[in-house]
Design a protein around this motif. Structure first.
Motif, mmCIF file in Angstrom:
data_model
loop_
_atom_site.group_PDB
_atom_site.id
_atom_site.type_symbol
_atom_site.label_atom_id
_atom_site.label_comp_id
_atom_site.label_asym_id
_atom_site.label_seq_id
_atom_site.Cartn_x
_atom_site.Cartn_y
_atom_site.Cartn_z
ATOM 1 N N GLY A 74 0.800 -1.214 0.000
ATOM 2 C CA GLY A 74 0.000 0.000 0.000
ATOM 3 C C GLY A 74 0.832 1.263 0.000
ATOM 4 N N LEU A 75 2.083 1.163 -0.444
ATOM 5 C CA LEU A 75 2.998 2.301 -0.462
ATOM 6 C C LEU A 75 3.352 2.677 -1.894
ATOM 7 N N GLU A 76 3.774 3.897 -2.075
ATOM 8 C CA GLU A 76 4.299 4.337 -3.366
ATOM 9 C C GLU A 76 5.751 4.746 -3.170
ATOM 10 N N CYS A 77 6.618 4.193 -4.019
ATOM 11 C CA CYS A 77 8.035 4.532 -3.963
ATOM 12 C C CYS A 77 8.287 5.722 -4.875
ATOM 13 N N LEU A 78 8.791 6.806 -4.306
ATOM 14 C CA LEU A 78 9.087 8.026 -5.062
ATOM 15 C C LEU A 78 10.591 8.104 -5.309
ATOM 16 N N LEU A 79 10.977 8.111 -6.575
ATOM 17 C CA LEU A 79 12.395 8.150 -6.939
ATOM 18 C C LEU A 79 12.823 9.514 -7.454
ATOM 19 N N HIS A 80 11.910 10.475 -7.474
ATOM 20 C CA HIS A 80 12.256 11.833 -7.892
ATOM 21 C C HIS A 80 13.298 12.419 -6.945
ATOM 22 N N GLU A 81 14.179 13.251 -7.485
ATOM 23 C CA GLU A 81 15.241 13.839 -6.653
ATOM 24 C C GLU A 81 14.681 14.784 -5.588
ATOM 25 N N LYS A 82 13.544 15.408 -5.848
ATOM 26 C CA LYS A 82 13.011 16.392 -4.898
ATOM 27 C C LYS A 82 11.487 16.311 -4.863
ATOM 28 N N PRO A 83 10.944 15.223 -4.323
ATOM 29 C CA PRO A 83 9.485 15.117 -4.305
ATOM 30 C C PRO A 83 8.812 16.114 -3.374
ATOM 31 N N PHE A 84 9.563 16.631 -2.380
ATOM 32 C CA PHE A 84 8.997 17.568 -1.419
ATOM 33 C C PHE A 84 9.929 18.767 -1.276
ATOM 34 N N ALA A 85 9.449 19.942 -1.625
ATOM 35 C CA ALA A 85 10.273 21.155 -1.530
ATOM 36 C C ALA A 85 10.620 21.441 -0.076
ATOM 37 N N GLY A 86 11.854 21.873 0.160
ATOM 38 C CA GLY A 86 12.283 22.214 1.510
ATOM 39 C C GLY A 86 12.645 21.028 2.364
ATOM 40 N N VAL A 87 12.552 19.817 1.784
ATOM 41 C CA VAL A 87 12.890 18.587 2.492
ATOM 42 C C VAL A 87 14.062 17.937 1.767
ATOM 43 N N ASN A 88 14.923 17.270 2.526
ATOM 44 C CA ASN A 88 16.094 16.624 1.930
ATOM 45 C C ASN A 88 15.704 15.813 0.699
ATOM 46 N N GLY A 89 16.438 15.990 -0.400
ATOM 47 C CA GLY A 89 16.163 15.268 -1.639
ATOM 48 C C GLY A 89 16.939 13.966 -1.723
ATOM 49 N N SER A 90 16.714 13.238 -2.799
ATOM 50 C CA SER A 90 17.324 11.915 -2.973
ATOM 51 C C SER A 90 18.365 11.930 -4.088
ATOM 52 N N GLY A 91 19.467 11.236 -3.841
ATOM 53 C CA GLY A 91 20.506 11.069 -4.850
ATOM 54 C C GLY A 91 20.801 9.597 -5.050
ATOM 55 N N LYS A 92 21.822 9.356 -5.866
ATOM 56 C CA LYS A 92 22.257 7.985 -6.108
ATOM 57 C C LYS A 92 23.784 8.031 -6.140
ATOM 58 N N HIS A 93 24.422 7.797 -5.001
ATOM 59 C CA HIS A 93 25.876 7.900 -4.924
ATOM 60 C C HIS A 93 26.514 6.719 -5.644
ATOM 61 N N LEU A 94 27.278 7.031 -6.683
ATOM 62 C CA LEU A 94 27.882 6.001 -7.520
ATOM 63 C C LEU A 94 29.322 5.761 -7.086
ATOM 64 N N ASN A 95 29.552 4.637 -6.402
ATOM 65 C CA ASN A 95 30.903 4.259 -5.978
ATOM 66 C C ASN A 95 31.590 3.552 -7.146
ATOM 67 N N TRP A 96 32.728 4.110 -7.593
ATOM 68 C CA TRP A 96 33.372 3.659 -8.834
ATOM 69 C C TRP A 96 34.834 3.306 -8.577
ATOM 70 N N SER A 97 35.266 2.190 -9.157
ATOM 71 C CA SER A 97 36.674 1.810 -9.123
ATOM 72 C C SER A 97 36.956 0.957 -10.344
ATOM 73 N N LEU A 98 38.139 0.340 -10.394
ATOM 74 C CA LEU A 98 38.479 -0.549 -11.509
ATOM 75 C C LEU A 98 39.472 -1.594 -11.035
ATOM 76 N N GLY A 99 39.479 -2.746 -11.714
ATOM 77 C CA GLY A 99 40.377 -3.831 -11.350
ATOM 78 C C GLY A 99 39.835 -5.159 -11.840
ATOM 79 N N ASN A 100 40.339 -6.251 -11.289
ATOM 80 C CA ASN A 100 39.817 -7.596 -11.547
ATOM 81 C C ASN A 100 40.326 -8.527 -10.453
ATOM 82 N N ALA A 101 39.979 -9.808 -10.534
ATOM 83 C CA ALA A 101 40.324 -10.758 -9.478
ATOM 84 C C ALA A 101 41.824 -11.006 -9.382
#
Length: 727
Positions: A332-359
C-alpha cells in the motif's frame, strides 16, 4: 459549503491500513540458498552446458573475447530448459533505451507444429538477436519515425534471469539495443564500449609495471539508492505526484527534519516489511544488497548493494528501482524516486561508488598501508585526478536533468562545481609529489573511543566529505552528484572514458620516458604525476563545498560552475567531448550529438508537463477550495454585520488577495507556456529554465500560503505533514 472528501478519505485509509497479503516465511529458505536462485549464472551454465561450450562462454564473460556464434543453439536449449523448470512460458529481451527506463519485449516459447499442436522452441538466433520497433524510442535524429527497424543483441556478460509474476514467469535476457545502421539507441552499448576502452588503457599501464596477460580490467560500481515511501492513498490524491513525481504545491510542515531524528532511526514496521520483501526478491535475482536504513528526511530511505562489474551493476540498478516500486505497491505504499518530491525537504541522490580492477590484480584504487610507496596506485589515482579536472563539465552534464536541478547545490547534495576530495593523507602525498617527490605519508593512527569496554578502532587517514561531488573513500571514488531516478549508465560511460583517456596519456608518457627500462620507471612516474598535479591539482578540494568562499575560490581556480541543466548540457556536444568519445570508439559524433538533443528534449518535456499540471491544479483544485473558504468568511462577516458586530476582515482580505495573485500568476504561466521561445532545442530549454520555471514558482507562492489559511476541512490536497509522517 461542502469540503473536500478525498484528502480525509486518504487519511482514514492510511490510519486503518491492513496488510493485503500474509507475511512471508523468511525462515523457509536460508538467504544463502536464496541468492541468485532465479539467475542463469556460471554455476547453472557449468551444470547444464557441455564443458567446451561452458569454457567458451566463460572466456567471453571474463576476458571480453568475441562470442562464438556456433555455441548459441546449445546455450539457448539449456537456458530454455532451465527457464521452463522455473515455470517460464515466455522469454523477453530486456534493453535500456534512452528514456532511461527498462524496456522489454515478450515472446512465447510456443511455436505451431503445423499439425494443430505446438512445440516449445527457443533457438540460438532468438537468443542472440531480437527486433523491437525502434521508431518510438528517443533517437535524437538517428532514426526517423518511418524508420522502424532496430535490434536487440544478447549481452552475454550480464546473466539472464527469471522475472516472477503471480500468474507465471518470464525468462529475461539483458541485451544491447541498436538501430538498423548499427548505431547505439540505448544505455548499455556505450557502457560496454567504454569498458573495453578502459581495459585497453589499463592493460598498457599494468604492462609497464611488468604485469602481462592480465584478464580484462573492468570498472566496478556500487550505487547507493535513496528513495521515499508514502502511502498510495496520499499518492492518488495528489495529481502532481502522479503526473510529475514531485509535489508542485505544498507548504512547509510545522515539523520537518530539523530534529535530525530520522537519520538511521528505527525503521517503521510496515516499511521494514516492505524492505525485507524487496531485498528477498533482489537476492533471488542475484543483486548483492548489503545496506538499508532511514535517510535524513521523514519517510526517506536508502538501499545499497556491494560493488560489482559496472555493466552488471547498471542492470541491477534498474532492477532495484523496478523492484522497489513493485514491492511497495504490495504494502500500500508508493516509492518516489524523484530527486526532490517535497520542496524544503532533503532530496534523494544515487551515490555512484566507482573503481576498476579484476580478481588477479585486485582493486587498482586500493592504496595499501603506505600510499607513497604504492606507485601503481598513485598512477591510477593520478589518472582520475587529471580526468575529473579535464572533463569536469562533462561529468556535470551527465547528471543534468530538470529534476536533479532541484537538488544539486542545496545543503543536502554536492554543489554543481565538480571537485575531488582526497582526504588528508592522500592529499599530502600528492602535494609532496608536486613539490618534487613523496617521502612519507600521514599515519592512519587509532581512534580512541574513550570507553574501556570498547576496543580501539583503526582511524581512517581522511574524514569523509558529504559536500564533495567526487570523493575518495578509501579504495574507490564516490560520485555523489548522480540523480536518484537516472540510470547510472551515463555517468559510467563518462567515467570509464575520461579515465581511459588519462591512462592513455600517462601510458604514452611513461613508455616514451622508460623505453622499456624498468630502472627509469620511478623517475618517469614522479615526473608525470608532478606534471598532473601542477596542471590539474586545482580540482582537489577537501573543505566545505557549501560555503560561499569555495564558490569564489573555485571561480579563481577556473572550475566550471554550471548551476542548471541548461548551462551544463551543451558540454556533451562540445568538440572536446565529441572527439573524446569518437577516439575511444564509445560514441560516434552522431551518437553523441543525438544524446545532447534527447537530454535537452527531456528537460523541456519534463518542465512542460509540470507547468500544465500546475495550471490545471491551480484552477480546478486550489482555486475552488480557496473560493469556498472565501465564501464562508464573507457569509460570516455579513452575518456579523447584520447583528451590528464588526467582523475581523484580516483573513478574508488576505484570502482575497491571494486568490487574485493565484489567478494572475496562473494566467501569466499559461501565457509564457504558449510559445517555446526559440528555434533550437537549446533556446527552447533556456526559455523553459529562465521563463517558465520562475512563472511556475509564482503560482506556487500564493497557493502554498493559501494552504496555511484555508480551513483544514476544505483543503483538498494531502499535506506534507500527512504524507511524510502518517504511515
Amino acid at each position: 459549503m461542502s469540503g473536500s472528501t478525498s484528502r480525509l478519505q486518504a487519511i482514514s485509509a492510511v490510519t486503518n491500513y491492513v496488510p493485503i497479503s500474509e507475511p512471508l516465511n523468511f525462515a523457509e529458505t536460508p538467504m544463502g540458498e536464496l541468492f541468485g536462485v532465479n539467475v542463469f549464472n556460471l554455476v547453472q551454465m557449468k551444470n547444464r552446458l557441455p564443458k567446451n561450450v561452458f569454457k567458451s562462454i566463460k572466456k567471453t564473460i571474463e576476458t571480453g573475447a568475441k562470442l562464438d556464434a556456433n555455441i548459441a543453439d546449445v546455450v539457448a536449449a539449456a537456458m530454455k530448459a532451465w527457464a521452463i523448470e522455473k515455470g517460464a512460458t515466455h522469454y523477453a529481451h530486456i534493453f535500456y533505451p534512452l528514456t532511461g527506463i527498462t524496456a522489454e519485449k515478450h515472446d512465447s516459447f510456443l511455436e505451431p507444429d503445423g499439425n494443430g499442436g505446438a512445440l516449445l522452441e527457443f533457438t540460438g538466433k532468438q537468443l542472440i538477436q531480437g527486433e523491437p520497433d525502434a521508431s518510438s524510442f528517443p533517437s535524437g535524429g538517428i532514426r526517423a519515425t518511418f524508420e522502424a527497424r532496430g535490434y536487440t543483441a544478447w549481452d552475454v556478460t550480464s546473466p539472464a534471469y527469471i522475472l516472477e509474476n503471480p500468474n507465471g514467469t518470464t525468462l529475461c535476457i539483458p541485451t544491447a539495443f541498436v538501430s538498423w545502421t548499427g548505431e547505439a539507441l540505448d544505455k548499455k552499448t556505450p557502457v560496454l564500449r567504454s569498458m573495453a576502452a578502459l581495459n585497453d588503457q589499463a592493460q598498457r599501464i599494468l604492462k609497464i609495471f611488468g604485469k602481462e596477460n592480465v584478464p580484462m580490467v573492468y570498472s566496478t560500481a556500487g550505487p547507493e539508492q535513496e528513495y521515499f515511501l508514502i502511502d498510495r492513498n496520499f499518492y492518488f490524491a495528489r495529481p502532481d505526484l502522479m503526473s510529475t513525481g514531485r509535489t508542485l504545491f505544498g507548504s512547509k510542515p510545522p515539523k520537518g527534519q530539523e530534529f535530525e531524528d530520522q537519520y538511521f532511526g528505527a525503521i517503521p514496521d510496515r516499511v521494514l516489511a516492505c524492505m525485507l520483501e524487496g531485498e528477498r526478491e533482489l537476492y533471488k535475482l542475484g543483486v548483492p544488497i548489503k545496506t538499508r536504513h532511514n535517510e535524513v528526511a521523514p519517510s526517506q530511505y536508502e538501499i545499497a548493494p556491494i560493488y560489482e562489474n559496472a555493466n552488471v551493476a547498471a542492470d541491477h540498478q534498474q532492477m532495484i528501482m523496478l523492484t522497489l516500486k513493485k514491492v511497495a505497491q504490495k504494502y500500500g505504499l508508493e516509492c518516489l524516486l524523484h530527486e526532490k518530491p517535497f520542496a524544503g525537504v532533503n532530496g534523494s541522490g544515487k551515490h555512484l561508488n566507482w573503481s576498476l580492477g579484476n580478481a588477479v590484480v585486485g582493486n587498482l584504487l586500493e592504496p595499501g598501508d603506505n600510499p607513497h610507496e604504492n606507485a601503481q596506485f598513485l598512477v591510477f589515482a593520478g589518472a582520475v585526478i587529471r580526468a575529473v579536472h579535464k572533463y569536469a563539465a562533462l561529468l556535470r552534464a551527465v547528471v543534468a536533468s530538470a529534476s536533479n536541478d532541484h537538488r544539486l547545490g542545496a545543503n543536502e547534495a554536492p554543489p554543481a562545481i565538480i571537485s575531488i576530495f582526497l582526504g588528508d593523507q592522500l592529499t599530502d602525498v600528492f602535494e609532496q609529489i608536486k613539490g618534487g617527490g613523496a617521502k612519507s605519508s600521514k599515519k592512519s593512527g587509532t581512534l580512541n573511543i574513550g570507553v574501556d569496554s570498547l576496543p580501539p578502532l583503526p582511524k581512517d587517514a581522511g574524514d569523509r566529505n558529504r559536500t564533495s561531488p567526487f570523493a575518495f573513500t578509501g579504495n574507490k571514488f564516490e560520485f555523489r552528484a548522480v540523480a536518484s531516478n537516472q540510470s547510472i549508465s551515463g555517468p559510467l560511460v563518462a567515467l570509464n572514458t575520461i579515465v581511459a583517456e588519462s591512462l592513455d596519456f600517462i601510458a604514452t608518457e611513461l613508455e616514451k620516458a622508460t623505453k622499456g627500462d624498468a630502472k627509469k620507471l620511478n623517475g618517469a612516474i614522479q615526473k608525470v604525476l608532478e606534471g598532473i598535479m601542477k596542471e590539474h591539482g586545482a580540482v582537489i578540494f577537501n573543505g566545505n563545498g557549501y560555503s560561499e568562499e569555495w564558490h569564489a575560490e573555485a571561480g579563481k581556480r577556473g572550475l566550471p560552475n554550471n548551476k542548471t541543466s541548461v548551462d551544463a548540457l551543451p558540454a556533451i556536444g562540445s568538440k572536446e567531448v565529441v572527439n573524446l568519445f569518437s577516439k575511444y570508439k564509445v560514441l560516434s559524433k552522431r551518437e553523441t550529438e543525438s544524446r545532447l538533443a534527447i537530454y535537452l528534449e527531456q528537460y523541456v518535456k519534463t518542465i512542460n508537463v509540470e507547468a500544465k499540471c500546475i495550471i490545471e491544479m491551480a484552477r480546478t483544485t486550489i482555486y475552488p477550495a480557496a473560493v469556498r473558504y472565501q465564501g464562508e468568511l464573507a457569509s460570516t462577516a455579513a452575518a456579523l454585520k447584520a447583528i451590528d458586530q464588526e467582523p475581523n476582515l484580516e483573513t478574508l482580505n488576505r484570502i482575497t488577495a491571494l486568490i487574485n495573485e493565484l489567478l494572475t500568476a496562473t494566467a501569466a504561466l499559461e501565457k509564457v507556456s504558449a510559445h517555446h521561445g526559440g528555434a533550437s532545442l537549446q533556446a527552447e530549454a533556456e526559455h523553459y529554465c529562465h521563463k517558465i520555471l520562475p512563472a511556475m514558482l509564482a503560482v506556487r507562492k500564493p497557493a502554498d500560503e493559501l494552504e496555511t489559511l484555508v480551513a483544514d476541512d476544505l483543503w483538498p490536497l494531502p499535506t506534507y505533514h500527512e504524507m511524510l509522517f502518517i504511515k
